[in-house]
Design a protein around this motif. Structure first.
Motif, PDB file in Angstrom:
ATOM      1  N   VAL A  25      -0.068  -0.033  -7.618  1.00 31.55           N
ATOM      2  CA  VAL A  25       0.001   0.482  -6.284  1.00 31.55           C
ATOM      3  C   VAL A  25      -1.018   1.690  -6.327  1.00 31.55           C
ATOM      4  CG1 VAL A  25       0.950   1.276  -4.238  1.00 31.55           C
ATOM      5  CG2 VAL A  25       1.991  -0.598  -5.524  1.00 31.55           C
ATOM      6  N   ARG A  26      -0.715   2.665  -7.167  1.00 30.32           N
ATOM      7  CA  ARG A  26      -1.459   3.965  -7.154  1.00 30.32           C
ATOM      8  C   ARG A  26      -2.743   3.735  -7.407  1.00 30.32           C
ATOM      9  NH1 ARG A  26       2.152   8.750  -8.024  1.00 30.32           N
ATOM     10  NH2 ARG A  26       0.345   9.723  -9.067  1.00 30.32           N
ATOM     11  N   SER A  27      -3.051   2.771  -8.186  1.00 32.59           N
ATOM     12  CA  SER A  27      -4.462   2.658  -8.723  1.00 32.59           C
ATOM     13  C   SER A  27      -5.425   2.056  -7.317  1.00 32.59           C
ATOM     14  CB  SER A  27      -4.463   1.694 -10.064  1.00 32.59           C
ATOM     15  OG  SER A  27      -4.437   0.280  -9.463  1.00 32.59           O
ATOM     16  N   ARG A  28      -4.923   1.556  -6.651  1.00 31.89           N
ATOM     17  CA  ARG A  28      -5.443   0.974  -5.294  1.00 31.89           C
ATOM     18  C   ARG A  28      -5.606   1.983  -4.250  1.00 31.89           C
ATOM     19  NH1 ARG A  28      -2.063  -3.216  -5.809  1.00 31.89           N
ATOM     20  NH2 ARG A  28      -1.471  -2.676  -3.557  1.00 31.89           N
ATOM     21  N   GLY A  29      -5.187   3.195  -4.447  1.00 30.27           N
ATOM     22  CA  GLY A  29      -4.978   4.338  -3.648  1.00 30.27           C
ATOM     23  C   GLY A  29      -3.553   4.405  -2.694  1.00 30.27           C
ATOM     24  N   GLY A  30      -2.952   3.514  -3.110  1.00 27.86           N
ATOM     25  CA  GLY A  30      -1.627   3.458  -2.417  1.00 27.86           C
ATOM     26  C   GLY A  30      -0.783   4.665  -2.831  1.00 27.86           C
ATOM     27  N   LYS A  31       0.541   4.448  -2.251  1.00 25.60           N
ATOM     28  CA  LYS A  31       1.580   5.454  -2.447  1.00 25.60           C
ATOM     29  C   LYS A  31       2.703   5.025  -2.874  1.00 25.60           C
ATOM     30  CE  LYS A  31      -0.215   9.391   0.469  1.00 25.60           C
ATOM     31  NZ  LYS A  31       0.173  10.113   1.807  1.00 25.60           N
ATOM     32  N   VAL A  32       3.525   5.698  -3.904  1.00 28.69           N
ATOM     33  CA  VAL A  32       4.797   5.094  -4.112  1.00 28.69           C
ATOM     34  C   VAL A  32       6.036   6.310  -4.201  1.00 28.69           C
ATOM     35  CG1 VAL A  32       6.020   4.103  -6.306  1.00 28.69           C
ATOM     36  CG2 VAL A  32       3.731   3.679  -5.721  1.00 28.69           C
ATOM     37  N   VAL A  33       7.027   6.187  -3.680  1.00 31.56           N
ATOM     38  CA  VAL A  33       8.127   6.959  -3.927  1.00 31.56           C
ATOM     39  C   VAL A  33       9.359   6.366  -4.195  1.00 31.56           C
ATOM     40  CG1 VAL A  33       7.399   8.566  -2.059  1.00 31.56           C
ATOM     41  CG2 VAL A  33       8.958   6.829  -1.336  1.00 31.56           C
TER      42      VAL A  33
ATOM     43  N   ALA B 149       0.848  -1.077   0.096  1.00 32.61           N
ATOM     44  CA  ALA B 149      -0.160  -0.163  -0.042  1.00 32.61           C
ATOM     45  C   ALA B 149       0.944   1.320  -0.036  1.00 32.61           C
ATOM     46  CB  ALA B 149      -1.019  -0.047   1.317  1.00 32.61           C
ATOM     47  N   LYS B 150       2.052   1.186   0.653  1.00 29.28           N
ATOM     48  CA  LYS B 150       2.815   2.219   0.602  1.00 29.28           C
ATOM     49  C   LYS B 150       4.580   1.651   0.228  1.00 29.28           C
ATOM     50  CE  LYS B 150       0.869   4.481   4.911  1.00 29.28           C
ATOM     51  NZ  LYS B 150       1.378   4.662   6.005  1.00 29.28           N
ATOM     52  N   LEU B 151       4.841   2.029  -1.072  1.00 28.31           N
ATOM     53  CA  LEU B 151       5.805   1.259  -1.727  1.00 28.31           C
ATOM     54  C   LEU B 151       7.064   2.341  -1.658  1.00 28.31           C
ATOM     55  CD1 LEU B 151       7.055  -1.251  -3.218  1.00 28.31           C
ATOM     56  CD2 LEU B 151       6.065  -0.189  -5.042  1.00 28.31           C
ATOM     57  N   LEU B 152       8.349   2.003  -1.088  1.00 32.21           N
ATOM     58  CA  LEU B 152       9.432   2.695  -1.393  1.00 32.21           C
ATOM     59  C   LEU B 152      10.321   2.018  -2.438  1.00 32.21           C
ATOM     60  CD1 LEU B 152      11.123   4.608   1.486  1.00 32.21           C
ATOM     61  CD2 LEU B 152      12.603   3.153  -0.254  1.00 32.21           C
ATOM     62  N   VAL B 153      10.716   2.555  -3.398  1.00 29.84           N
ATOM     63  CA  VAL B 153      11.527   1.772  -4.247  1.00 29.84           C
ATOM     64  C   VAL B 153      13.030   2.474  -4.128  1.00 29.84           C
ATOM     65  CG1 VAL B 153      12.103   1.480  -6.630  1.00 29.84           C
ATOM     66  CG2 VAL B 153       9.612   1.612  -5.944  1.00 29.84           C
ATOM     67  N   ASP B 154      14.028   1.675  -3.744  1.00 34.00           N
ATOM     68  CA  ASP B 154      15.195   1.998  -3.048  1.00 34.00           C
ATOM     69  C   ASP B 154      16.295   1.701  -4.356  1.00 34.00           C
ATOM     70  OD1 ASP B 154      17.676   2.177  -2.026  1.00 34.00           O
ATOM     71  OD2 ASP B 154      17.228   1.263  -0.205  1.00 34.00           O
TER      72      ASP B 154
ATOM     73  N   HIS C 213      16.007  11.802  -1.730  1.00 37.18           N
ATOM     74  CA  HIS C 213      17.575  11.182  -1.445  1.00 37.18           C
ATOM     75  C   HIS C 213      17.789  11.118   0.106  1.00 37.18           C
ATOM     76  CE1 HIS C 213      19.129  11.296  -5.247  1.00 37.18           C
ATOM     77  NE2 HIS C 213      18.487  12.378  -5.596  1.00 37.18           N
ATOM     78  N   ASP C 214      16.717  11.575   0.818  1.00 37.04           N
ATOM     79  CA  ASP C 214      16.966  11.506   2.288  1.00 37.04           C
ATOM     80  C   ASP C 214      15.897  10.444   2.769  1.00 37.04           C
ATOM     81  OD1 ASP C 214      17.517  12.844   5.104  1.00 37.04           O
ATOM     82  OD2 ASP C 214      15.410  12.708   5.099  1.00 37.04           O
ATOM     83  N   LEU C 215      16.113   9.496   3.449  1.00 33.39           N
ATOM     84  CA  LEU C 215      15.120   8.392   3.901  1.00 33.39           C
ATOM     85  C   LEU C 215      14.152   8.577   4.937  1.00 33.39           C
ATOM     86  CD1 LEU C 215      14.441   5.367   3.557  1.00 33.39           C
ATOM     87  CD2 LEU C 215      15.891   4.940   5.514  1.00 33.39           C
ATOM     88  N   ASP C 216      14.282   9.568   5.685  1.00 34.04           N
ATOM     89  CA  ASP C 216      13.229  10.017   6.527  1.00 34.04           C
ATOM     90  C   ASP C 216      12.276  10.792   5.663  1.00 34.04           C
ATOM     91  OD1 ASP C 216      14.266   9.110   8.843  1.00 34.04           O
ATOM     92  OD2 ASP C 216      15.345  10.604   9.279  1.00 34.04           O
ATOM     93  N   ALA C 217      12.734  11.767   4.646  1.00 35.04           N
ATOM     94  CA  ALA C 217      11.664  12.405   3.825  1.00 35.04           C
ATOM     95  C   ALA C 217      10.863  11.612   2.934  1.00 35.04           C
ATOM     96  CB  ALA C 217      12.559  13.264   3.225  1.00 35.04           C
ATOM     97  N   ALA C 218      11.483  10.435   2.421  1.00 28.50           N
ATOM     98  CA  ALA C 218      10.742   9.389   1.755  1.00 28.50           C
ATOM     99  C   ALA C 218       9.729   8.861   2.465  1.00 28.50           C
ATOM    100  CB  ALA C 218      12.004   8.632   1.248  1.00 28.50           C
ATOM    101  N   ILE C 219      10.064   8.453   3.801  1.00 22.60           N
ATOM    102  CA  ILE C 219       9.200   7.655   4.625  1.00 22.60           C
ATOM    103  C   ILE C 219       7.952   8.719   4.932  1.00 22.60           C
ATOM    104  CG2 ILE C 219       8.722   6.743   6.843  1.00 22.60           C
ATOM    105  CD1 ILE C 219      11.478   5.622   6.486  1.00 22.60           C
ATOM    106  N   ALA C 220       8.459   9.895   5.351  1.00 22.29           N
ATOM    107  CA  ALA C 220       7.111  10.828   5.598  1.00 22.29           C
ATOM    108  C   ALA C 220       6.428  10.976   4.408  1.00 22.29           C
ATOM    109  CB  ALA C 220       7.989  12.284   6.008  1.00 22.29           C
ATOM    110  N   ALA C 221       6.748  11.191   3.330  1.00 21.49           N
ATOM    111  CA  ALA C 221       5.997  11.283   2.084  1.00 21.49           C
ATOM    112  C   ALA C 221       5.086  10.193   1.820  1.00 21.49           C
ATOM    113  CB  ALA C 221       6.874  11.351   0.736  1.00 21.49           C
ATOM    114  N   LEU C 222       5.190   9.054   2.575  1.00 17.61           N
ATOM    115  CA  LEU C 222       4.316   7.892   2.320  1.00 17.61           C
ATOM    116  C   LEU C 222       3.199   7.865   3.355  1.00 17.61           C
ATOM    117  CD1 LEU C 222       6.968   5.082   1.365  1.00 17.61           C
ATOM    118  CD2 LEU C 222       5.152   5.856  -0.054  1.00 17.61           C
TER     119      LEU C 222
END
Lengths: 111, 154
Positions: free
Chosen positions: A68-76, A41-46, A101-110
């Motif tokens: 993921v987005r089509s189900r209402g999820g988030k991707v960064v 539902a929340k996908l972080l592509v590293d 490029h900052d992991l905390d910011a990526a997580i916060a965006a999700l």
């Protein structure tokens, strides 16, 4: 192409790609990426260890992200090197899938 | 004949190396291009960013020929010649026998307003224009001749 996944706090699935996302690498990544896209539902592509990204590799990221987005999820997208980021920007994908490029910011965006 | 790095044709003249890779139109054959580019990169001391640019342009050009030019026919010829020009460019000339198609005259895929609209393909021409210093096309006797040039640092 090596692919690993882990769950991180906040209900986030982190999928880490390691290697070349060329034609062969994309073919190796497709199945696992599509499996991840089936439940995340929340996908972080590293992308920190992606050495090369071509259009077939882009496809291997975009199709699961769209699912993921089509189900209402988030991707960064997280941590691409300079040249990989240039491919993402040239393709216009950075305006649809945010890059961090900052992991905390990526997580916060999700959140 | 398929050339691997060990079978790369030697330079005709030391001052103007000319190398050739001969492929058939199978996606799995395209992987042979990467060790060839690696050998070229070592030979010409190509910086990492230029090498990345060469690889992305060759991948786009070759996969377009396989997918769109030959439409999946797996036994058709593709040749890639490489030479160092007098202007200090590394020039790749790709020839095929597919129906004629000028990527230099083709429109790039439009920008997308949402990921739902984003076509996964269609980025090849945009990427070649971005990463190659020069892209030119000409008709070949039986198909297409695409030239990709990359400036090398002095």
């Amino acid at each position: 192409m090596q692919i690993s996944t882990e769950d991180i706090p906040g209900g986030i699935t982190r999928v880490a790609l390691d290697g070349r996302m060329d034609i062969a690498g994309a073919a190796q990544a497709d199945l696992k990426m599509n499996i991840v896209a089936g439940f995340a539902a929340k996908l972080l592509v590293d992308l920190r260890k992606v050495e090369f990204l071509g259009s077939m590799g882009l496809r291997s990221i975009v199709i699961p992200a769209r699912a993921v987005r089509s189900r209402g999820g988030k991707v960064v997208l997280f941590g691409p090197n300079e040249m990989v980021q240039s491919v993402l920007k040239t393709s216009g994908i950075d305006s649809l899938l945010p890059i961090y490029h900052d992991l905390d910011a990526a997580i916060a965006a999700l959140d | 004949m398929i050339c691997t790095p060990a079978a790369i044709m030697p330079a005709a003249r030391p001052s103007t190396p000319a190398l050739r890779l001969v492929l058939t139109s199978r996606l799995e054959d395209l992987g042979l291009a990467w060790p060839w580019v690696e050998a070229l990169a070592d030979h010409y001391h190509i910086p990492a960013q230029t090498r990345f640019a060469i690889e992305i342009c060759l991948e786009e050009a070759l996969s377009n020929i396989v997918h769109h030019g030959y439409r999946g026919q797996g036994d058709r010829p593709i040749t890639v010649d490489c030479e160092l020009s007098g202007a200090g460019e590394l020039v790749f000339t790709i020839e095929d026998e597919a129906p004629r198609f000028d990527p230099c005259a083709a429109d790039e895929s439009p920008a997308h307003a949402s990921i739902e609209e984003l076509k996964p393909g269609g980025q090849g021409i945009r990427l070649m224009r971005k990463f190659a210093g020069r892209v030119t096309w000409a008709p070949a006797p039986n198909g297409n001749r695409l030239t990709l040039a990359f400036a090398l640092p002095h």
